[in-house]
Scaffold this motif. Structure first.
Motif, PDB file in Angstrom:
ATOM      1  N   GLU A   4       0.824  -1.210   0.000  1.00  0.00           N
ATOM      2  CA  GLU A   4       0.000   0.000   0.000  1.00  0.00           C
ATOM      3  C   GLU A   4       0.858   1.261   0.000  1.00  0.00           C
ATOM      4  N   THR A   5       1.966   1.242   0.733  1.00  0.00           N
ATOM      5  CA  THR A   5       2.799   2.434   0.911  1.00  0.00           C
ATOM      6  C   THR A   5       3.763   2.674  -0.236  1.00  0.00           C
ATOM      7  N   TYR A   6       4.356   1.590  -0.751  1.00  0.00           N
ATOM      8  CA  TYR A   6       5.443   1.756  -1.717  1.00  0.00           C
ATOM      9  C   TYR A   6       5.101   1.347  -3.140  1.00  0.00           C
ATOM     10  N   SER A   7       3.846   1.130  -3.429  1.00  0.00           N
ATOM     11  CA  SER A   7       3.450   0.909  -4.816  1.00  0.00           C
ATOM     12  C   SER A   7       3.310   2.272  -5.477  1.00  0.00           C
ATOM     13  N   TYR A   8       4.422   2.778  -5.965  1.00  0.00           N
ATOM     14  CA  TYR A   8       4.483   4.120  -6.545  1.00  0.00           C
ATOM     15  C   TYR A   8       3.598   4.196  -7.788  1.00  0.00           C
ATOM     16  N   LEU A   9       2.717   5.167  -7.816  1.00  0.00           N
ATOM     17  CA  LEU A   9       1.795   5.325  -8.930  1.00  0.00           C
ATOM     18  C   LEU A   9       2.130   6.558  -9.753  1.00  0.00           C
ATOM     19  N   ILE A  10       1.823   6.491 -11.030  1.00  0.00           N
ATOM     20  CA  ILE A  10       2.048   7.613 -11.942  1.00  0.00           C
ATOM     21  C   ILE A  10       0.738   7.917 -12.647  1.00  0.00           C
TER      22      ILE A  10
END
Length: 209
Positions: A63-69
């Motif tokens: 949840e915290t480190y799934s970087y989204l663009i």
């Protein structure tokens, strides 16, 4: 122990980053809460107090480190309707996304059978990007700037091409991905574009049917 600036991080962040680093290297099952706590510099009791279980740590890390663009803004807010320029920008964005998520991406492959939610979470951006690429290719065909090919297949081909480089580099390093990323992007996009752009025959441009 992984290198991190612990002075600027919270206890939760230190534990999560340590856990992901260990899980990516050894696999979820092989890593113990005792090892995570020890490598983090905290007691196991502190770990339990903050997260409860190892599975909770994994879920919180995803949840915290799934970087989204924002793929839509990357493609459409800056679109030039120039295949080479637009696809180069998309390719660079895709690699930036994967590089910032590489531990989570590799962990999702390792845990695809036991913890499929990792891959499901990480696949959100690629799914959006594929959808936007399909629409972009359709628009380029309407503008007669791309030949009559299946937009869905070409969107997948483009993503697979870039994913192949990413995985080759992460799994084999420079022994496999011997070409620097910038050169790979330039050359692969150039070849891809040459296959999609309408050609001129006897001075008449090929039309999209």
């Amino acid at each position: 122990m992984i290198e991190m600036d612990t002075n600027a991080m919270t206890t939760d962040e230190i534990i999560l980053e340590t856990a992901i680093d260990l899980m990516e290297k050894k696999g979820f099952k092989a890593v113990t809460t005792k090892e995570i706590a020890s490598k983090s510099g905290f007691s196991e009791m502190t770990l339990f107090r903050h997260f409860g279980t190892k599975k909770n740590i994994l879920e919180k890390a995803v949840e915290t480190y799934s970087y989204l663009i924002d793929m839509k803004s990357i493609l459409y807010d800056k679109v030039e309707y120039d295949l080479r320029k637009d696809l180069t920008r998309v390719s660079k964005t895709y690699h930036r996304y994967n590089q910032q998520n590489y531990k989570m991406v590799l962990l999702s492959f390792q845990e695809r059978n036991t913890h499929p939610f990792i891959g499901e979470s990480l696949s959100e951006n690629p799914k959006q990007l594929k959808m936007y690429l399909v629409e972009y290719f359709k628009e380029m065909q309407k503008r007669n700037k791309m030949v009559a090919v299946d937009p869905e297949i070409q969107a997948m081909n483009f993503l697979w091409m870039n994913l192949g480089y990413f995985l080759s580099y992460q799994l084999g390093g420079r022994k496999v991905a011997v070409v620097p990323l910038d050169k790979f992007i330039d050359d692969s996009v150039d070849l891809f574009v040459k296959g999609l752009m309408p050609r001129e025959v006897n001075g008449i441009q090929e039309t999209v049917k």
